[in-house]
Design a protein around this motif. Structure first.
Motif: not given
Length: 715
Positions: A526-529, A542-544, A552-554, A605-606
């Motif tokens: 998800v993050l890299n896309l 990006v929603v965690d 995601v936060s870490s 980011i959320i």
């Protein structure tokens, strides 16, 4: 991590697919076994056995009672060691022609070459007891069948002969001693008779009164008794000296008379001492002098010696008292000789000497006859029950058919193992096609696995300043942020393009990424896309949505709160919790690292926020529907990072509310059935599955496209 098992159909499909691996393994293992059996056959060993019965002789004739007694060496374990002892094996070696026939079996010292041959024979002999019987099994092994049988028979016969010799040795040597004494006494008897005849021819008739003749007869009798007593005392004294010198009574020693009185006292103890010494010598073949069994025998030997000393000393005192009394009587009779004529005294002396020698000669003749009878009554405690015969088949005969069958079975098992190992690491094009055929959805992208050393190398090339370990760890998971030409960035760009083509027939503003189980690389994908799409100039959010184990936060080094849970509860608006490039710069990624990365301004980011006790209720509410609609109006693409599908229902609840769902699957991580189950749950919830992303796939460099830096993916 949830674990899932393959079903029987999956196993059958893998076996069919990898049948050539299994077949090749079976051929290699069975062929290797046949080759080893043909060219590395061991030396054939033949084994055969003879059986003997050992039975201690208890019923002996009265004539033997004074020299034979019950032996304590009758235990079968002791006899087993005696069979493997040097004297027995020397006899067996002489019978087989291995040892020179001139070598004596009773020799205390043997030549080194003879000892080597004897010890070699010992290694080929094993003795065991047949159940609880008194039968011993003598097993011989050799490289020739006939020699093994001959060795077993030779040892059995030698053991029997050695037992006969050992049990009858004292009688044989006593007989030889008596024969030597008999010759000496016979000569003395003959000379004394000749002297008496010569005296009578010279002096004529010498007349004595009845009283004088009676006195001379008594004097002669007392002198004869004293001579016998002196000889007996001398024998007892010699025996005492030998015992005090810590020696067993010898079977041949100083000249002695085998008196019934002496032998009746010490015969049993003497034989007991000899047997204990023999047993000790047998134990020393395998044990040291400090072994408990040997020390126990030593204590018994000392006890027997002490008992013999007490018996002999008591007998010696008795003999001394008798000798003193006889001497007093002889002195009284000697006084009467003063009044007798000289010729009468000389005649009496010659007659006394003839009588003493005659009595000794008669006694020795009687003892010699007794020992001849004893020799005829030889004790045999060993009988050969079953001689050994050639076995006809070696003990270690090759089992060709059995070896081939067993090796084939082992080859099949090993082939199965290799097939499943091969399947677990299978990331080839065929695997991708299998996934598409199995799930009936397209594979949108293949994300290659990259060595951590290559990532660290790219980081050092990108950033001139050294990075702290925490920054290195964070950046290693989002390499497209700084390494735009790397194979990982290429993989995500390919995923982005394929995703666009897959969504041509409908507008996609929101996507949910989910996986069947834990640890399949969903958050990293998800993050890299999102980074890759943001680098194209599109605003991405990006929603965690993993409110159970958010990552995601870490991964981005951001604060987790406030976040999605606060928005769904109503404690905050989504605009208040959105984190942007500024938050990334101020976070753990570092200002310079984020500033130098292209497209970060488009990345939003959320995070998950506070972790609620009931996340599923949030995703099943109208508030999440309204939130998704609001986010779609403000961003080009909203990507939800959802929890795994099978452990919890959160992803299934979110799936129908977004425009599409992408499955992330790491090949070999979970079985096909769990993957199919995850897809079915999404379809049942009316979610639109866009496709599958294969993550963490091993990359192999393709030499035919070396100049263009293309890669293919296989195991």
């Amino acid at each position: 991590m949830a674990q899932y098992e393959l079903n029987l159909r999956d196993y059958w499909l893998i076996i069919r697919k990898r049948k050539w691996i299994i077949a090749s393994t079976v051929l290699l293992v069975s062929g290797g076994t046949w080759f080893m059996a043909q060219f590395t056959s061991p030396e054939l060993i033949y084994e055969t056995s003879a059986r003997v019965k050992f039975e201690r002789s208890l019923a002996i004739s009265p004539l033997m009672a004074e020299t034979m007694a019950f032996s304590e060496t009758g235990s079968l374990s002791t006899q087993a060691e005696i069979i493997r002892s040097v004297p027995v094996l020397v006899r067996a070696g002489r019978k087989l022609g291995v040892v020179n026939k001139a070598i004596e079996t009773s020799g205390t010292r043997l030549p080194p070459d003879v000892l080597v041959k004897v010890y070699e024979l010992r290694r080929q002999i094993a003795v065991s007891q047949e159940g609880g019987t008194n039968i011993l099994k003598i097993t011989a092994t050799a490289d020739k069948d006939e020699f093994a049988a001959a060795l077993a028979n030779a040892v059995a016969e030698s053991y029997r002969e050695e037992n006969i010799v050992s049990r009858n040795r004292q009688v044989d040597e006593a007989k030889l001693f008596v024969e030597g004494q008999l010759k000496a006494i016979e000569e003395s008897y003959r000379k004394s008779e000749q002297a008496l005849v010569a005296f009578k021819e010279r002096e004529g008739n010498v007349f004595l009164t009845d009283e004088a003749r009676q006195a001379l007869d008594n004097f002669t009798r007392l002198e004869s008794e004293r001579e016998k007593l002196v000889q007996v005392k001398r024998e007892v004294t010699t025996q005492l000296q030998l015992l005090k010198a810590n020696e067993a009574l010898p079977e041949t020693g100083p000249v002695r008379v085998f008196s019934d009185d002496v032998q009746a006292l010490i015969a049993k103890l003497n034989q007991k001492l000899v047997d204990l010494t023999t047993e000790r010598a047998a134990l020393l073949i395998n044990y040291t002098p400090k072994h408990p069994q040997v020390t126990e025998l030593d204590a018994r030997i000392r006890s027997v010696k002490q008992e013999m000393l007490q018996e002999l000393e008591a007998k010696l005192r008795t003999f001394s008292q008798r000798e003193s009394a006889i001497r007093d009587s002889i002195g009284r009779y000697r006084e009467r000789y003063v009044s007798l004529p000289k010729a009468a005294l000389e005649l009496a002396s010659l007659e006394r000497e003839v009588k003493v020698n005659g009595d000794l000669y008669a006694n020795l003749k009687q003892k010699h006859q007794e020992f001849l009878i004893r020799g005829a009554e030889r004790i045999e405690e060993v009988a050969v029950l079953e001689p050994a015969v050639p076995s006809g088949r070696p003990r270690n005969a090759p089992k060709g058919t059995l070896n081939i069958v067993l090796s084939s079975l082992i080859g099949v098992l090993l082939g199965f193992v290799l097939a499943f190992i091969r399947e677990s690491f299978d990331t080839s094009i065929g695997t991708i096609e299998d996934v598409e055929a199995f799930l009936h959805v397209p594979v949108l992208g293949v994300i290659p696995r990259v060595d951590r050393k290559e990532v660290d190398k790219a980081l050092k090339e990108t950033f001139s300043e050294p990075l702290d370990p925490e920054s290195l760890e964070l950046l290693s998971h989002i390499s497209p942020l700084f390494d735009l030409k790397g194979i990982v960035a290429e993989g995500y760009r390919s995923l982005k393009v394929n995703l666009q083509f897959a969504c041509q027939d409908r507008v996609i503003k929101s996507l949910a990424f989910a996986s069947a189980g834990l640890g399949e690389g969903k958050t990293t994908t998800v993050l890299n896309l999102a980074i890759t799409i943001a680098q194209d100039g599109r605003r991405v959010l990006v929603v965690d949505a993993d409110l159970r184990k958010p990552a995601v936060s870490s991964r981005l080094g951001l604060k987790r709160e406030p976040g999605l849970s606060e928005v769904l509860v109503g404690n905050a608006q989504w605009r208040e919790v959105v984190q942007t490039a500024a938050d990334l710069m101020l976070g753990k990624l570092g200002f310079d690292q984020v500033l130098s990365a292209p497209g970060v301004d488009n990345l939003n980011i959320i995070t998950s926020g506070h972790l609620p006790p009931n996340p599923s209720e949030f995703f099943n509410s109208q508030r999440i529907v309204d939130l998704i609609a609001d986010l779609e109006e403000n961003f080009d693409l909203v990507i939800f990072d959802c929890p795994p599908i099978l452990p919890v229902a959160d992803a299934v609840l979110i799936g129908p509310k977004v425009d599409g769902v992408v499955l992330v699957y790491q090949v070999g991580k979970v079985g096909r059935t769990p993957l199919q189950r995850a897809k079915s749950l999404l379809e049942n919830a009316q979610a639109h599955i866009v496709g599958v992303v294969l993550s963490n796939v091993s990359a192999e460099y393709s030499p035919e496209y070396q100049k263009h830096q293309y890669y293919k993916y296989s195991s």
